[in-house]
Design an enzyme around this catalytic site. Structure first.
Site, PDB file in Angstrom:
ATOM      1  N   GLY A  35       0.797  -1.230   0.000  1.00 55.49           N
ATOM      2  CA  GLY A  35       0.000   0.000   0.000  1.00 55.49           C
ATOM      3  C   GLY A  35       0.825   1.274   0.000  1.00 55.49           C
ATOM      4  O   GLY A  35       0.265   2.374  -0.081  1.00 55.49           O
ATOM      5  N   LYS A 190     -23.589  33.686   9.093  1.00 54.25           N
ATOM      6  CA  LYS A 190     -23.764  32.223   9.203  1.00 54.25           C
ATOM      7  C   LYS A 190     -23.184  31.722  10.510  1.00 54.25           C
ATOM      8  O   LYS A 190     -22.157  32.209  10.962  1.00 54.25           O
ATOM      9  CB  LYS A 190     -23.029  31.565   8.016  1.00 54.25           C
ATOM     10  CG  LYS A 190     -22.998  30.049   8.042  1.00 54.25           C
ATOM     11  CD  LYS A 190     -22.298  29.481   6.802  1.00 54.25           C
ATOM     12  CE  LYS A 190     -20.885  29.041   7.098  1.00 54.25           C
ATOM     13  NZ  LYS A 190     -20.251  28.348   5.954  1.00 54.25           N
ATOM     14  N   THR A 225     -24.140  24.908   3.363  1.00 56.02           N
ATOM     15  CA  THR A 225     -24.008  26.373   3.438  1.00 56.02           C
ATOM     16  C   THR A 225     -24.853  27.029   2.350  1.00 56.02           C
ATOM     17  O   THR A 225     -25.660  27.929   2.610  1.00 56.02           O
ATOM     18  CB  THR A 225     -22.517  26.771   3.263  1.00 56.02           C
ATOM     19  OG1 THR A 225     -21.796  26.249   4.366  1.00 56.02           O
ATOM     20  CG2 THR A 225     -22.330  28.274   3.165  1.00 56.02           C
TER      21      THR A 225
HETATM   22  C1  R5P Z   1     -16.756  27.680   5.084  1.00 63.87           C
HETATM   23  O1  R5P Z   1     -16.704  28.729   5.721  1.00 63.87           O
HETATM   24  C2  R5P Z   1     -16.487  27.617   3.615  1.00 63.87           C
HETATM   25  O2  R5P Z   1     -16.221  28.877   3.098  1.00 63.87           O
HETATM   26  C3  R5P Z   1     -17.633  26.973   2.861  1.00 63.87           C
HETATM   27  O3  R5P Z   1     -18.779  27.799   2.981  1.00 63.87           O
HETATM   28  C4  R5P Z   1     -17.931  25.622   3.430  1.00 63.87           C
HETATM   29  O4  R5P Z   1     -16.759  24.870   3.542  1.00 63.87           O
HETATM   30  C5  R5P Z   1     -18.918  24.876   2.594  1.00 63.87           C
HETATM   31  O5  R5P Z   1     -19.152  23.641   3.188  1.00 63.87           O
HETATM   32  P1  R5P Z   1     -20.560  22.920   3.054  1.00 63.87           P
HETATM   33  O6  R5P Z   1     -20.857  22.854   1.593  1.00 63.87           O
HETATM   34  O7  R5P Z   1     -20.335  21.560   3.668  1.00 63.87           O
HETATM   35  O8  R5P Z   1     -21.547  23.719   3.836  1.00 63.87           O
END
Ligand code: R5P
Length: 302
Positions: A35, A190, A225
């Site tokens: 591996g 957020k 997100t």
């Molecule tokens: C986080 O702050 C990044 O900028 C992205 O918004 C995040 O990594 C997106 O991740 P996901 O699609 O899992 O919400």
């Protein structure tokens, strides 16, 4: 003379070699029966006393690709290359850019320290999650932002859109792209629950009623997100949502999540070693911008 060595099968490296008129060197690559990985520069004499750009990307199979990249740097050094420049369009682990909860490492920093330690003289990456960790490389680096190219492409689907950053961390890349085209921009507040990863948004005043929206982000991983942002924006009167994100990891059912949240198009840069075929997605070629930034950077570096 600059020589480009690509991660096997990574088309961006051949494209870049073509654009800068560099020689392209192939790497032999195999896995031992137990591996462990093995790499070998084919024609080691070609890289002797030359400046070498190693183009590699760290998704999917992040750990394997990272180790392969480190092995390639050492191999090139052993062939007596002059300067070694790492061009890593997608830098895995960069989202762990600080200790969020006691007991955690700063993984992004560890990755960069390894690259420097093994012998890379300079590092170029595309739209890193946060530029903060680039200092861990402790050498010359360049972060190329491509959100302007993605938003330029998104505009063909929309009428006078507002550019929205889904969190404050994305505001710099969103505002850069918005200013390029004279568009309005704003951001969302957020929260991510650190243990479960659950996303929520704190309401704030936004001028989006009956407006088209471009959500600009660096990475789409699970899609949560963007899906949560999109649902919230549509509930508050937005008309049409297009997403412009640099790195589309699109893990698991991310695409379904985006589609059912009301996203009508996802514009991605071709920074990864893979492409998803899906009606939602347009991939945008960023090689020209990388080359322009690279040429400027090489003049300063070499
Ligand atoms: C986080 O702050 C990044 O900028 C992205 O918004 C995040 O990594 C997106 O991740 P996901 O699609 O899992 O919400």
């Amino acid at each position: 003379m600059v020589i480009v060595i690509g991660y096997p099968g990574y088309s961006l490296s051949t494209r870049l070699a073509d654009l800068i008129g560099a020689k392209f060197v192939d790497v032999q690559d195999k896995v031992f029966p137990d591996g462990e990985l093995y790499v070998k520069i084919i024609n080691p004499d070609i890289v002797k006393r030359e400046n070498v750009i190693i183009v590699s990307t760290l998704y999917p199979e992040q750990e394997k690709r990272l180790l392969k990249t480190l092995l390639m740097v050492d191999a090139v050094k052993n062939c007596e290359a002059d300067k070694v420049i790492l061009l890593i369009p997608y830098l895995a682990y960069s989202r762990q850019d600080k200790v969020f909860l006691p007991g955690e490492p700063i993984s992004g920093c560890v990755v960069l320290k390894m690259m420097k330690t093994v012998g890379a003289d300079a590092l170029i990456t595309i739209d890193i999650h946060s530029t903060r960790i680039l200092e861990c490389f402790n050498g010359l680096y360049l972060n190329v932002m491509v959100s302007d190219i993605l938003v330029g492409h998104a505009l063909r689907y929309l009428d006078n859109p507002v550019v929205i950053a889904p969190d404050k961390g994305a505001l710099e890349r969103a505002s850069m792209a918005a200013r390029t085209y004279g568009l309005d921009y704003d951001y969302l507040i957020k929260q991510r629950e650190r243990v479960t990863g659950e996303i929520s948004y704190t309401p704030r005043e936004l001028n989006i009623v009956n407006r088209d929206i471009i959500i600009v982000d660096d990475i789409i991983s699970t899609g949560s997100t963007i899906a949560e942002a999109s649902k919230m924006l549509i509930n508050r009167g937005a008309r049409k949502i297009v997403v412009a994100s640099t790195h589309g990891l699109l893990v698991g059912n991310a695409l379904n999540k985006l589609e059912s949240s009301g996203v009508s198009k996802v514009i991605l840069a071709d920074t990864l070693g893979l492409r998803y075929e899906h009606r939602l997605i347009d991939y945008v070629d960023i090689a020209r911008k990388i080359v322009d930034s690279l040429e400027e950077f090489l003049i300063k570096t070499l």
